[in-house]
Design a protein around this motif. Sequence first.
Motif, short mmCIF file in Angstrom:
data_model
loop_
_atom_site.label_atom_id
_atom_site.label_comp_id
_atom_site.label_asym_id
_atom_site.label_seq_id
_atom_site.Cartn_x
_atom_site.Cartn_y
_atom_site.Cartn_z
N TYR A 99 30.99 24.57 30.61
CA TYR A 99 29.91 24.62 29.80
C TYR A 99 28.65 25.32 30.38
CZ TYR A 99 26.54 23.73 26.14
OH TYR A 99 25.32 23.77 25.26
N ASN A 105 34.07 27.73 28.42
CA ASN A 105 33.76 26.52 27.48
C ASN A 105 34.59 26.80 26.18
OD1 ASN A 105 32.21 24.28 26.32
ND2 ASN A 105 31.19 25.81 24.88
N ASN A 106 34.70 27.66 25.57
CA ASN A 106 35.59 27.94 24.54
C ASN A 106 36.38 29.14 24.54
OD1 ASN A 106 36.24 28.62 21.72
ND2 ASN A 106 34.22 27.90 20.83
N ARG A 113 29.53 27.56 21.01
CA ARG A 113 29.93 26.13 20.31
C ARG A 113 30.99 25.71 21.46
NH1 ARG A 113 32.56 27.86 14.75
NH2 ARG A 113 33.07 29.55 16.02
N THR A 114 31.24 24.40 21.60
CA THR A 114 32.20 23.93 22.46
C THR A 114 33.49 23.77 21.58
OG1 THR A 114 30.62 22.82 23.75
CG2 THR A 114 32.93 22.05 23.80
N ASP A 115 34.47 24.33 22.10
CA ASP A 115 35.94 24.31 21.49
C ASP A 115 36.44 22.85 21.12
OD1 ASP A 115 39.14 24.38 21.74
OD2 ASP A 115 38.46 26.45 21.09
N ALA A 116 37.14 22.43 20.20
CA ALA A 116 37.61 21.38 19.65
C ALA A 116 38.38 20.62 20.97
CB ALA A 116 38.24 21.13 18.31
N ASP A 119 35.44 20.29 26.28
CA ASP A 119 34.20 19.26 26.19
C ASP A 119 32.99 19.63 27.18
OD1 ASP A 119 34.95 18.44 28.90
OD2 ASP A 119 36.73 17.23 28.33
N GLY A 168 34.26 13.45 20.81
CA GLY A 168 33.38 14.11 20.10
C GLY A 168 33.23 13.70 18.52
N ARG A 172 28.33 16.33 17.42
CA ARG A 172 28.09 16.75 18.92
C ARG A 172 29.56 16.94 19.53
NH1 ARG A 172 27.07 11.38 22.20
NH2 ARG A 172 29.37 10.74 22.48
N PRO A 173 29.97 17.62 20.64
CA PRO A 173 31.20 17.99 21.12
C PRO A 173 31.47 16.55 22.25
CG PRO A 173 29.69 19.18 22.30
CD PRO A 173 28.83 18.75 21.06
#
Length: 255
Positions: A99, A105-106, A113-116, A119, A168, A172-173
């Motif tokens: 991140y 990060n994604n 955005r943070t990928d599902a 983290d 998450g 928030r992630p």
Amino acid sequence: NGHHQVVSSLIKAQADVKGVHIDCQEVAKSTFAVELPPKQLDFGCSPSDSELSHQLHSALEQSGFTESRAALQSAAADVLQQILRSRLDDNPFFVVGSYSEGWGNNLTTLDGRTDANSDIDVMHLISGREYHQKSLCECDGASEQHELVNGHIQCSGFASNPAHATPGCPLRPALDNVDACRLCRYPPITPLLPNRVSNIPHPVLEALQKVLTSASSPCHVVHAASPDRGGEELRVSTSFLENRMLRSLTTLQGQ
């Protein structure tokens, strides 16, 4: 996937809700009037490595994996770090990992955005606890010193699990909370040794040298060990050096 009738039905339903009359067949035709890439003819041929490389580069460009986007991602991480510290009474928290580094990060699109499946790594530096390395420590009065072996200091009594995962939620992630302790100084870092021939650009090497002595990037150890050595050693972390290196990458290198 060729389901023209389904698309036509959806368009008609939307139009009925809005009370608008449209020619669904014409809209459906225009919807599918997209120029598709020609199919690869199956004559035993496959794209060359160069062609595949250009296709990947183009896809990454369209997904936003560029130097400017990565810099913006890193800046957002720095702001998040300041927010954490201000809300938690200036405790030494550091936002680290992909991140903060800006690129990984994604892996779907680089848009902040943070990928599902990813983290945010947050490292907390435990106050009042510092370790010292044998033959490297120059601190006055450091009675207890530890051997450094293959990037680990030999220190027993700790669980070999550096991170505490927090799942998450929609607001928030996920987070990985990492506890760390100071190490009095960095061990020798091979690319930064004197007279070392390196392909790393000189300005980046200078920036990495500053990391070694900066109070904002303290050397530290985390609760991680070599295989079958859990609970017997702590790993020296180079996360701040890695962060600085990754933030210096060009678009092509980052991709």
